[in-house]
Design a protein around this motif. Structure first.
Motif, PDB file in Angstrom:
ATOM      1  N   ALA A 424       0.842  -1.235  -0.175  1.00 24.90           N
ATOM      2  CA  ALA A 424      -0.065   0.002  -0.163  1.00 24.90           C
ATOM      3  C   ALA A 424       0.851   1.175   0.049  1.00 24.90           C
ATOM      4  CB  ALA A 424      -0.847  -0.158   1.139  1.00 24.90           C
ATOM      5  N   LYS A 425       1.809   1.270   0.771  1.00 27.21           N
ATOM      6  CA  LYS A 425       2.805   2.361   0.701  1.00 27.21           C
ATOM      7  C   LYS A 425       3.577   2.621  -0.582  1.00 27.21           C
ATOM      8  CE  LYS A 425       6.392   4.408   3.734  1.00 27.21           C
ATOM      9  NZ  LYS A 425       7.538   4.326   4.754  1.00 27.21           N
ATOM     10  N   ALA A 426       4.046   1.541  -0.949  1.00 28.43           N
ATOM     11  CA  ALA A 426       4.727   1.535  -2.140  1.00 28.43           C
ATOM     12  C   ALA A 426       3.762   1.966  -3.407  1.00 28.43           C
ATOM     13  CB  ALA A 426       5.185   0.074  -2.820  1.00 28.43           C
ATOM     14  N   LEU A 427       2.649   1.777  -3.420  1.00 24.10           N
ATOM     15  CA  LEU A 427       1.651   2.189  -4.449  1.00 24.10           C
ATOM     16  C   LEU A 427       1.510   3.654  -4.302  1.00 24.10           C
ATOM     17  CD1 LEU A 427      -0.049   1.131  -6.916  1.00 24.10           C
ATOM     18  CD2 LEU A 427      -1.869   0.533  -4.958  1.00 24.10           C
ATOM     19  N   THR A 428       1.227   4.008  -3.137  1.00 20.34           N
ATOM     20  CA  THR A 428       1.069   5.668  -2.787  1.00 20.34           C
ATOM     21  C   THR A 428       2.352   6.310  -3.389  1.00 20.34           C
ATOM     22  OG1 THR A 428      -0.320   5.056  -0.880  1.00 20.34           O
ATOM     23  CG2 THR A 428       0.728   7.300  -0.983  1.00 20.34           C
ATOM     24  N   THR A 429       3.530   5.986  -2.980  1.00 23.68           N
ATOM     25  CA  THR A 429       4.668   6.508  -3.617  1.00 23.68           C
ATOM     26  C   THR A 429       4.701   6.519  -4.861  1.00 23.68           C
ATOM     27  OG1 THR A 429       5.971   5.771  -1.653  1.00 23.68           O
ATOM     28  CG2 THR A 429       7.427   6.538  -3.314  1.00 23.68           C
ATOM     29  N   ALA A 430       4.380   5.567  -5.640  1.00 21.47           N
ATOM     30  CA  ALA A 430       4.206   5.559  -7.127  1.00 21.47           C
ATOM     31  C   ALA A 430       3.332   6.374  -7.608  1.00 21.47           C
ATOM     32  CB  ALA A 430       3.964   4.126  -7.605  1.00 21.47           C
ATOM     33  N   GLN A 431       2.138   6.646  -7.147  1.00 23.26           N
ATOM     34  CA  GLN A 431       1.043   7.595  -7.354  1.00 23.26           C
ATOM     35  C   GLN A 431       1.829   8.990  -7.229  1.00 23.26           C
ATOM     36  OE1 GLN A 431      -2.688   7.405  -8.018  1.00 23.26           O
ATOM     37  NE2 GLN A 431      -2.129   9.641  -8.500  1.00 23.26           N
ATOM     38  N   GLN A 432       2.314   9.238  -6.252  1.00 21.91           N
ATOM     39  CA  GLN A 432       2.899  10.527  -5.890  1.00 21.91           C
ATOM     40  C   GLN A 432       3.878  10.815  -6.703  1.00 21.91           C
ATOM     41  OE1 GLN A 432       4.087  10.072  -1.759  1.00 21.91           O
ATOM     42  NE2 GLN A 432       2.144  10.754  -0.981  1.00 21.91           N
ATOM     43  N   LYS A 433       4.712  10.039  -7.158  1.00 25.06           N
ATOM     44  CA  LYS A 433       5.941  10.413  -8.230  1.00 25.06           C
ATOM     45  C   LYS A 433       5.332  10.450  -9.582  1.00 25.06           C
ATOM     46  CE  LYS A 433       9.699   8.307  -5.639  1.00 25.06           C
ATOM     47  NZ  LYS A 433      10.643   7.324  -5.372  1.00 25.06           N
ATOM     48  N   ILE A 434       4.522   9.723 -10.260  1.00 26.93           N
ATOM     49  CA  ILE A 434       3.975   9.805 -11.355  1.00 26.93           C
ATOM     50  C   ILE A 434       3.250  11.020 -11.349  1.00 26.93           C
ATOM     51  CG2 ILE A 434       1.949   8.790 -12.915  1.00 26.93           C
ATOM     52  CD1 ILE A 434       2.941   6.061 -11.770  1.00 26.93           C
ATOM     53  N   ALA A 435       2.381  11.543 -10.489  1.00 28.66           N
ATOM     54  CA  ALA A 435       1.829  12.848 -10.501  1.00 28.66           C
ATOM     55  C   ALA A 435       2.758  13.868 -10.619  1.00 28.66           C
ATOM     56  CB  ALA A 435       0.981  13.008  -9.409  1.00 28.66           C
ATOM     57  N   ALA A 436       3.779  13.785  -9.923  1.00 33.09           N
ATOM     58  CA  ALA A 436       4.909  14.975  -9.725  1.00 33.09           C
ATOM     59  C   ALA A 436       5.743  15.048 -11.280  1.00 33.09           C
ATOM     60  CB  ALA A 436       5.876  14.620  -8.887  1.00 33.09           C
ATOM     61  N   ASP A 437       5.797  13.839 -11.914  1.00 34.12           N
ATOM     62  CA  ASP A 437       6.645  13.682 -13.104  1.00 34.12           C
ATOM     63  C   ASP A 437       5.550  14.256 -14.310  1.00 34.12           C
ATOM     64  OD1 ASP A 437       8.638  12.768 -12.088  1.00 34.12           O
ATOM     65  OD2 ASP A 437       8.303  10.461 -12.710  1.00 34.12           O
ATOM     66  N   LEU A 438       4.445  14.053 -14.164  1.00 38.03           N
ATOM     67  CA  LEU A 438       3.434  14.623 -15.217  1.00 38.03           C
ATOM     68  C   LEU A 438       2.748  15.839 -15.140  1.00 38.03           C
ATOM     69  CD1 LEU A 438       0.822  11.326 -15.577  1.00 38.03           C
ATOM     70  CD2 LEU A 438       2.693  12.169 -16.960  1.00 38.03           C
ATOM     71  N   ALA A 439       3.290  16.659 -13.933  1.00 41.98           N
ATOM     72  CA  ALA A 439       2.686  17.844 -13.799  1.00 41.98           C
ATOM     73  C   ALA A 439       3.641  18.882 -14.722  1.00 41.98           C
ATOM     74  CB  ALA A 439       3.282  18.272 -12.541  1.00 41.98           C
ATOM     75  N   GLY A 440       2.831  19.596 -15.661  1.00 41.40           N
ATOM     76  CA  GLY A 440       3.419  20.588 -16.702  1.00 41.40           C
ATOM     77  C   GLY A 440       3.752  19.857 -18.058  1.00 41.40           C
ATOM     78  N   LYS A 441       3.414  18.489 -18.068  1.00 41.55           N
ATOM     79  CA  LYS A 441       3.812  17.923 -19.372  1.00 41.55           C
ATOM     80  C   LYS A 441       2.708  17.841 -20.580  1.00 41.55           C
ATOM     81  CE  LYS A 441       7.180  15.090 -17.983  1.00 41.55           C
ATOM     82  NZ  LYS A 441       8.828  15.326 -18.692  1.00 41.55           N
ATOM     83  N   ASN A 442       1.421  18.506 -19.919  1.00 40.66           N
ATOM     84  CA  ASN A 442       0.415  18.568 -21.036  1.00 40.66           C
ATOM     85  C   ASN A 442      -0.052  17.380 -21.753  1.00 40.66           C
ATOM     86  OD1 ASN A 442      -1.438  20.476 -22.022  1.00 40.66           O
ATOM     87  ND2 ASN A 442      -0.100  20.953 -23.962  1.00 40.66           N
ATOM     88  N   PHE A 443       0.002  16.221 -20.986  1.00 41.49           N
ATOM     89  CA  PHE A 443      -0.188  14.989 -21.736  1.00 41.49           C
ATOM     90  C   PHE A 443      -1.858  14.692 -21.254  1.00 41.49           C
ATOM     91  CE2 PHE A 443      -1.208  10.513 -21.268  1.00 41.49           C
ATOM     92  CZ  PHE A 443      -0.819   9.964 -22.527  1.00 41.49           C
ATOM     93  N   THR A 444      -2.504  14.372 -22.396  1.00 46.00           N
ATOM     94  CA  THR A 444      -3.961  14.011 -22.146  1.00 46.00           C
ATOM     95  C   THR A 444      -4.174  12.632 -22.682  1.00 46.00           C
ATOM     96  OG1 THR A 444      -4.706  16.381 -22.663  1.00 46.00           O
ATOM     97  CG2 THR A 444      -6.358  14.390 -23.009  1.00 46.00           C
ATOM     98  N   SER A 445      -4.702  11.566 -21.646  1.00 43.33           N
ATOM     99  CA  SER A 445      -4.956  10.326 -22.064  1.00 43.33           C
ATOM    100  C   SER A 445      -5.820  10.094 -23.491  1.00 43.33           C
ATOM    101  CB  SER A 445      -5.373   9.354 -21.115  1.00 43.33           C
ATOM    102  OG  SER A 445      -5.810   8.199 -21.583  1.00 43.33           O
ATOM    103  N   ALA A 446      -5.591   9.194 -24.285  1.00 42.67           N
ATOM    104  CA  ALA A 446      -6.404   8.493 -25.142  1.00 42.67           C
ATOM    105  C   ALA A 446      -7.548   7.545 -25.047  1.00 42.67           C
ATOM    106  CB  ALA A 446      -5.783   7.980 -26.455  1.00 42.67           C
ATOM    107  N   GLU A 447      -7.567   7.424 -23.458  1.00 43.61           N
ATOM    108  CA  GLU A 447      -8.679   6.269 -22.924  1.00 43.61           C
ATOM    109  C   GLU A 447     -10.110   6.415 -23.524  1.00 43.61           C
ATOM    110  OE1 GLU A 447      -7.630   6.568 -18.816  1.00 43.61           O
ATOM    111  OE2 GLU A 447      -6.506   4.716 -18.873  1.00 43.61           O
ATOM    112  N   LYS A 448     -10.266   7.702 -23.603  1.00 47.34           N
ATOM    113  CA  LYS A 448     -11.824   7.975 -24.014  1.00 47.34           C
ATOM    114  C   LYS A 448     -12.116   7.736 -25.584  1.00 47.34           C
ATOM    115  CE  LYS A 448     -12.559  11.840 -20.882  1.00 47.34           C
ATOM    116  NZ  LYS A 448     -12.907  13.343 -20.693  1.00 47.34           N
ATOM    117  N   LEU A 449     -11.008   7.433 -26.027  1.00 38.78           N
ATOM    118  CA  LEU A 449     -11.551   6.792 -27.523  1.00 38.78           C
ATOM    119  C   LEU A 449     -11.925   5.195 -27.537  1.00 38.78           C
ATOM    120  CD1 LEU A 449      -8.355   8.465 -29.483  1.00 38.78           C
ATOM    121  CD2 LEU A 449     -10.985   9.389 -29.344  1.00 38.78           C
ATOM    122  N   TYR A 450     -11.512   4.311 -26.454  1.00 48.07           N
ATOM    123  CA  TYR A 450     -11.971   3.351 -26.087  1.00 48.07           C
ATOM    124  C   TYR A 450     -13.240   2.956 -26.371  1.00 48.07           C
ATOM    125  CZ  TYR A 450     -12.209  -1.186 -24.035  1.00 48.07           C
ATOM    126  OH  TYR A 450     -12.504  -2.740 -23.825  1.00 48.07           O
TER     127      TYR A 450
END
Length: 457
Positions: A424-450
């Motif tokens: 649980a702690k490792a997953l929380t850390t992964a969430q935090q790091k991914i969110a920090a890395d994506l900040a300012g990337k202007n990335f938008t998922s294509a999931e809605k095209l599914y």
């Protein structure tokens, strides 16, 4: 993505070695072509290619085509095109993956860079500014190629998918038979899979001699895909907020840990699952389509089969079986001289309608063809890895997801298995790091095209 970066590195190892860079004159080895009407049939479905024309007015012209692997299949396209247009000399230049994404952007800044080059969607931001749009109407591309419209940028397409790759379970047929298993034992659910893994496990006392299932070093390949089975998207409804720390990902972690807790595998047995399988130490692994080619080229003695990744509930179609990623078509250098760009655009139409060579490339890559006329091809349908996918429409593409997901899923699993970090702690850390890395990337998922898209938190 690392999943396919690995593929590229493996494929590059065994291919033809060709001159590192071309130093040919502008016309290369081409000879003047004076015959436009060659009596050849027009190729293609919606997008057509008429070979009965003169390219560059029949005058000799040279094109470089950069690639990092699958050179024999790429050379086949070039050879077939040059047979039709003998004035066009195409040199396929093999550049190792490790150097490719450093050298290519530098070369594309000026007029001497390759007119044609292979691309990978993980490097989109690295090269898109050097690419010329395809001189083909989007509707024609969308009619013939799956998911073409997901690649539209301001009404234009610069590259698209040539094939779709995802994950499946590879199993050792000899081990399967030795355990008394038959085709009837192919597991449909994860609970069934867990029991099959136990039967395939061989021990000498307490010492593991044969793993029933091994997922070491495969963490980034399966984590997000298996959460999709539980209805969990990688992004929230806004398409930009990563959704990692949630019950679905915790359930995926626990499911895989339970298999090791059963004794059917171990973090200390076979540090890389796919290599362990190839060396005959492991009975089952999860791997993406590239692995089929690796087994045939590097571990030819292994008799293997492939089946679709199990699902949580028997008889129920999951939200998605897995995620997929696309292997991309070629790019055209917008800074190349005008005559080279024009010839490259003509070659592009040939490439996109060359059914035979596209099929050979798809099979060598282990990808389901994006070119629709190949969907029902007997060789494609008989290929074990592609056959295992089943209905490709139930796989989801999240877009050209930044590598932070794979990097942090790998780190998360290493912490869980080797550093005794609470999941649980490792997953929380992964969430935090991914969110920090994506900040300012202007990335938008294509999931809605599914087509079956449903938002998740």
């Amino acid at each position: 993505m690392k999943t396919t970066r690995t593929l590229a590195a493996v494929l590059a190892a065994g291919v033809l070695m060709i001159t590192a860079c071309s130093s040919k004159p502008s016309g290369g080895d081409g000879v003047t072509d004076t015959t436009a009407a060659k009596g050849l049939p027009v190729a293609g479905a919606t997008l057509k290619y008429d070979p009965n024309t003169l390219v560059n007015d029949g005058k000799p012209i040279h094109l470089d085509w950069w690639a990092w692997g699958n050179i024999p299949q790429i050379q086949a396209f070039a050879d077939a095109y040059q047979k039709i247009h003998p004035n066009v000399d195409i040199t396929v230049v093999n550049q190792p993956w490790d150097d490719y994404w450093t050298k290519l952007p530098l070369q594309l800044q000026g007029p001497k860079g390759p007119a044609i080059f292979n691309i990978h969607n993980s490097q989109h931001d690295n090269v898109i500014k050097y690419m010329a749009p395809y001189d083909i109407p989007v509707d024609q591309l969308a009619a013939d190629y799956l998911n073409a419209k997901s690649h539209v940028i301001d009404g234009k397409i610069y590259y698209l998918d040539l094939g779709l790759m995802s994950g499946a379970i590879y199993y050792n047929k000899d081990m399967w038979a030795a355990a008394g298993l038959t085709d009837a034992d192919i597991p449909a659910t994860w609970d069934q899979f867990r029991e099959v893994a136990k039967k395939l496990t061989v021990k000498d006392g307490a010492k593991l001699k044969q793993a029933g299932f091994n997922f070491n070093s495969s963490f980034s390949a399966f984590q997000a895909g298996m959460a999709y089975q539980l209805g969990q998207n990688m992004f929230a409804a806004d398409g930009t907020t990563p959704t990692v720390d949630n019950p679905a990902n915790r359930q995926v972690i626990q499911r895989f840990l339970q298999i090791y807790a059963d004794g059917s595998g171990s973090k200390d047995f076979g540090t890389e699952a796919t290599t362990s399988f190839g060396q005959g130490q492991t009975a089952m692994v999860y791997a993406w389509g590239w692995y089929e080619g690796t087994l045939r080229s590097q571990f030819p003695a292994i008799k293997f089969g492939v089946f679709r990744t199990p699902v949580p509930t028997a008889g129920a179609t999951p939200y998605a079986y897995d995620r997929y990623n696309g292997e991309s078509t070629v790019g055209i250098n917008k800074n190349a001289p005008a005559d080279q760009q024009a010839a490259a655009q003509d070659f592009l139409k040939f490439y996109l309608t060359d059914k035979a060579d596209m099929k050979a490339l798809d099979l060598s890559l282990g990808v389901f063809p994006a070119y629709k006329p190949l969907a029902d091809d007997p060789e494609i349908k008989a290929d074990p890895a592609l056959q295992a996918y089943g209905d490709i429409s139930r796989y989801i593409w999240p877009g050209t997801v930044p590598s932070t997901f794979e990097d942090n899923f790998t780190k998360m699993w290493q912490d869980i298995l080797y550093n005794k970090v609470d999941p649980a702690k490792a997953l929380t850390t992964a969430q935090q790091k991914i969110a920090a890395d994506l900040a300012g990337k202007n990335f938008t998922s294509a999931e809605k095209l599914y087509p079956a898209y449903a938002p998740s938190n």
